[in-house]
Design a protein around this motif. Structure first.
Motif, PDB file in Angstrom:
ATOM      1  N   GLY A   1      27.946  30.264  44.737  1.00 44.16           N
ATOM      2  CA  GLY A   1      28.677  29.345  43.876  1.00 44.16           C
ATOM      3  C   GLY A   1      29.863  28.675  44.525  1.00 44.16           C
ATOM      4  N   LEU A   2      31.019  28.793  43.887  1.00 41.77           N
ATOM      5  CA  LEU A   2      32.223  28.096  44.321  1.00 41.77           C
ATOM      6  C   LEU A   2      33.114  28.916  45.244  1.00 41.77           C
ATOM      7  N   SER A   3      32.723  30.148  45.559  1.00 48.64           N
ATOM      8  CA  SER A   3      33.553  30.965  46.451  1.00 48.64           C
ATOM      9  C   SER A   3      33.612  30.329  47.827  1.00 48.64           C
ATOM     10  N   ARG A   4      34.805  30.292  48.350  1.00 48.05           N
ATOM     11  CA  ARG A   4      35.052  29.689  49.667  1.00 48.05           C
ATOM     12  C   ARG A   4      35.183  30.807  50.699  1.00 48.05           C
ATOM     13  N   SER A   5      34.088  31.436  50.957  1.00 49.84           N
ATOM     14  CA  SER A   5      34.118  32.590  51.842  1.00 49.84           C
ATOM     15  C   SER A   5      32.973  32.511  52.830  1.00 49.84           C
ATOM     16  N   PRO A   6      33.283  32.341  54.108  1.00 51.81           N
ATOM     17  CA  PRO A   6      32.208  32.329  55.088  1.00 51.81           C
ATOM     18  C   PRO A   6      31.566  33.711  55.172  1.00 51.81           C
ATOM     19  N   TYR A   7      30.355  33.710  55.601  1.00 49.46           N
ATOM     20  CA  TYR A   7      29.680  34.995  55.808  1.00 49.46           C
ATOM     21  C   TYR A   7      30.365  35.739  56.940  1.00 49.46           C
ATOM     22  N   GLY A   8      30.294  37.004  56.920  1.00 51.35           N
ATOM     23  CA  GLY A   8      30.896  37.838  57.950  1.00 51.35           C
ATOM     24  C   GLY A   8      31.091  39.225  57.385  1.00 51.35           C
ATOM     25  N   PRO A   9      31.603  40.134  58.179  1.00 53.48           N
ATOM     26  CA  PRO A   9      31.785  41.507  57.709  1.00 53.48           C
ATOM     27  C   PRO A   9      32.680  41.554  56.474  1.00 53.48           C
ATOM     28  N   HIS A  10      32.197  42.186  55.436  1.00 51.86           N
ATOM     29  CA  HIS A  10      32.975  42.350  54.213  1.00 51.86           C
ATOM     30  C   HIS A  10      32.284  43.394  53.338  1.00 51.86           C
ATOM     31  N   ARG A  11      33.001  43.807  52.315  1.00 53.00           N
ATOM     32  CA  ARG A  11      32.447  44.741  51.333  1.00 53.00           C
ATOM     33  C   ARG A  11      32.655  44.121  49.956  1.00 53.00           C
ATOM     34  N   ASP A  12      31.556  43.770  49.303  1.00 51.01           N
ATOM     35  CA  ASP A  12      31.640  43.099  48.007  1.00 51.01           C
ATOM     36  C   ASP A  12      32.421  43.914  46.982  1.00 51.01           C
ATOM     37  N   TYR A  13      32.258  45.233  46.997  1.00 49.09           N
ATOM     38  CA  TYR A  13      32.960  46.061  46.018  1.00 49.09           C
ATOM     39  C   TYR A  13      34.463  46.041  46.250  1.00 49.09           C
ATOM     40  N   GLU A  14      34.904  45.912  47.517  1.00 50.62           N
ATOM     41  CA  GLU A  14      36.338  45.802  47.800  1.00 50.62           C
ATOM     42  C   GLU A  14      36.871  44.454  47.329  1.00 50.62           C
ATOM     43  N   GLU A  15      36.048  43.411  47.444  1.00 51.06           N
ATOM     44  CA  GLU A  15      36.477  42.096  46.968  1.00 51.06           C
ATOM     45  C   GLU A  15      36.556  42.075  45.441  1.00 51.06           C
ATOM     46  N   LEU A  16      35.695  42.826  44.766  1.00 49.63           N
ATOM     47  CA  LEU A  16      35.812  42.978  43.321  1.00 49.63           C
ATOM     48  C   LEU A  16      37.134  43.672  42.991  1.00 49.63           C
ATOM     49  N   ARG A  17      37.499  44.702  43.730  1.00 51.03           N
ATOM     50  CA  ARG A  17      38.781  45.388  43.517  1.00 51.03           C
ATOM     51  C   ARG A  17      39.954  44.420  43.728  1.00 51.03           C
ATOM     52  N   MET A  18      39.870  43.564  44.763  1.00 49.23           N
ATOM     53  CA  MET A  18      40.925  42.581  45.018  1.00 49.23           C
ATOM     54  C   MET A  18      41.061  41.604  43.852  1.00 49.23           C
ATOM     55  N   LEU A  19      39.925  41.207  43.272  1.00 52.52           N
ATOM     56  CA  LEU A  19      39.950  40.330  42.107  1.00 52.52           C
ATOM     57  C   LEU A  19      40.645  41.023  40.937  1.00 52.52           C
ATOM     58  N   LEU A  20      40.281  42.263  40.664  1.00 56.08           N
ATOM     59  CA  LEU A  20      40.906  42.994  39.566  1.00 56.08           C
ATOM     60  C   LEU A  20      42.399  43.193  39.807  1.00 56.08           C
ATOM     61  N   ASP A  21      42.783  43.491  41.037  1.00 56.51           N
ATOM     62  CA  ASP A  21      44.204  43.623  41.363  1.00 56.51           C
ATOM     63  C   ASP A  21      44.937  42.306  41.109  1.00 56.51           C
ATOM     64  N   HIS A  22      44.336  41.198  41.528  1.00 54.62           N
ATOM     65  CA  HIS A  22      44.922  39.871  41.335  1.00 54.62           C
ATOM     66  C   HIS A  22      45.153  39.591  39.844  1.00 54.62           C
ATOM     67  N   LEU A  23      44.210  40.027  39.016  1.00 53.83           N
ATOM     68  CA  LEU A  23      44.302  39.807  37.570  1.00 53.83           C
ATOM     69  C   LEU A  23      45.075  40.919  36.856  1.00 53.83           C
ATOM     70  N   LYS A  24      45.594  41.872  37.627  1.00 53.48           N
ATOM     71  CA  LYS A  24      46.361  43.006  37.091  1.00 53.48           C
ATOM     72  C   LYS A  24      45.546  43.827  36.078  1.00 53.48           C
ATOM     73  N   ILE A  25      44.323  44.125  36.466  1.00 46.25           N
ATOM     74  CA  ILE A  25      43.432  44.923  35.641  1.00 46.25           C
ATOM     75  C   ILE A  25      43.214  46.268  36.332  1.00 46.25           C
ATOM     76  N   ASP A  26      43.578  47.357  35.646  1.00 47.62           N
ATOM     77  CA  ASP A  26      43.415  48.696  36.212  1.00 47.62           C
ATOM     78  C   ASP A  26      42.016  49.265  35.982  1.00 47.62           C
ATOM     79  N   ARG A  27      41.488  49.067  34.762  1.00 45.57           N
ATOM     80  CA  ARG A  27      40.168  49.595  34.401  1.00 45.57           C
ATOM     81  C   ARG A  27      39.372  48.497  33.726  1.00 45.57           C
TER      82      ARG A  27
END
Length: 125
Positions: free
Chosen positions: A70-96
């Motif tokens: 979709g609209l994500s501006r992220s080149p392919y490369g080493p990453h962990r999708d679950y960690e990026e989900l955690r970063m999104l939740l942190d950004h939105l200040k969501i604990d659970r």
């Protein structure tokens, strides 16, 4: 006098959260317990169009585009999708959050649950 139904679109937000080597696109709507919609492979946040507004009448609904979608501006490369989900939740200040998934989203949600068991309220497929 009947109370007017809430307009979930009045709470609509969208944006990008920075992740290593890119940005992840997200949308948020509604108020209440957070529900994150994780899309399937070869899809993007739009696969949840039918559920997004309906769920937002009762929950704070978050949908996003996994890296490379979709609209994500992220080149392919080493990453962990679950960690990026955690970063999104942190950004939105969501604990659970409650996580809803399809297809590829299942791998992300299972990895997230293993890495961050205290940050998941429920998992729904």
């Amino acid at each position: 006098v009947a109370e007017r139904p809430k307009d979930p679109w009045s709470s609509f937000q969208r944006g990008f959260v920075r992740v290593p080597n890119g940005e992840i696109y997200y949308e948020v709507m509604g108020k209440g317990d957070p529900v994150v919609l994780v899309h399937g492979g070869a899809m993007d946040h739009r696969m949840w169009d039918d559920q997004f507004e309906k769920f937002a009448n009762k929950y704070r609904v978050i949908r996003y585009d996994v890296r490379g979608s979709g609209l994500s501006r992220s080149p392919y490369g080493p990453h962990r999708d679950y960690e990026e989900l955690r970063m999104l939740l942190d950004h939105l200040k969501i604990d659970r959050a409650n996580l809803v998934w399809l297809d590829l989203g299942g791998r992300i949600v299972v990895d997230f649950a293993i890495a961050y068991p205290g940050n998941m309220s429920s998992c729904i497929r």
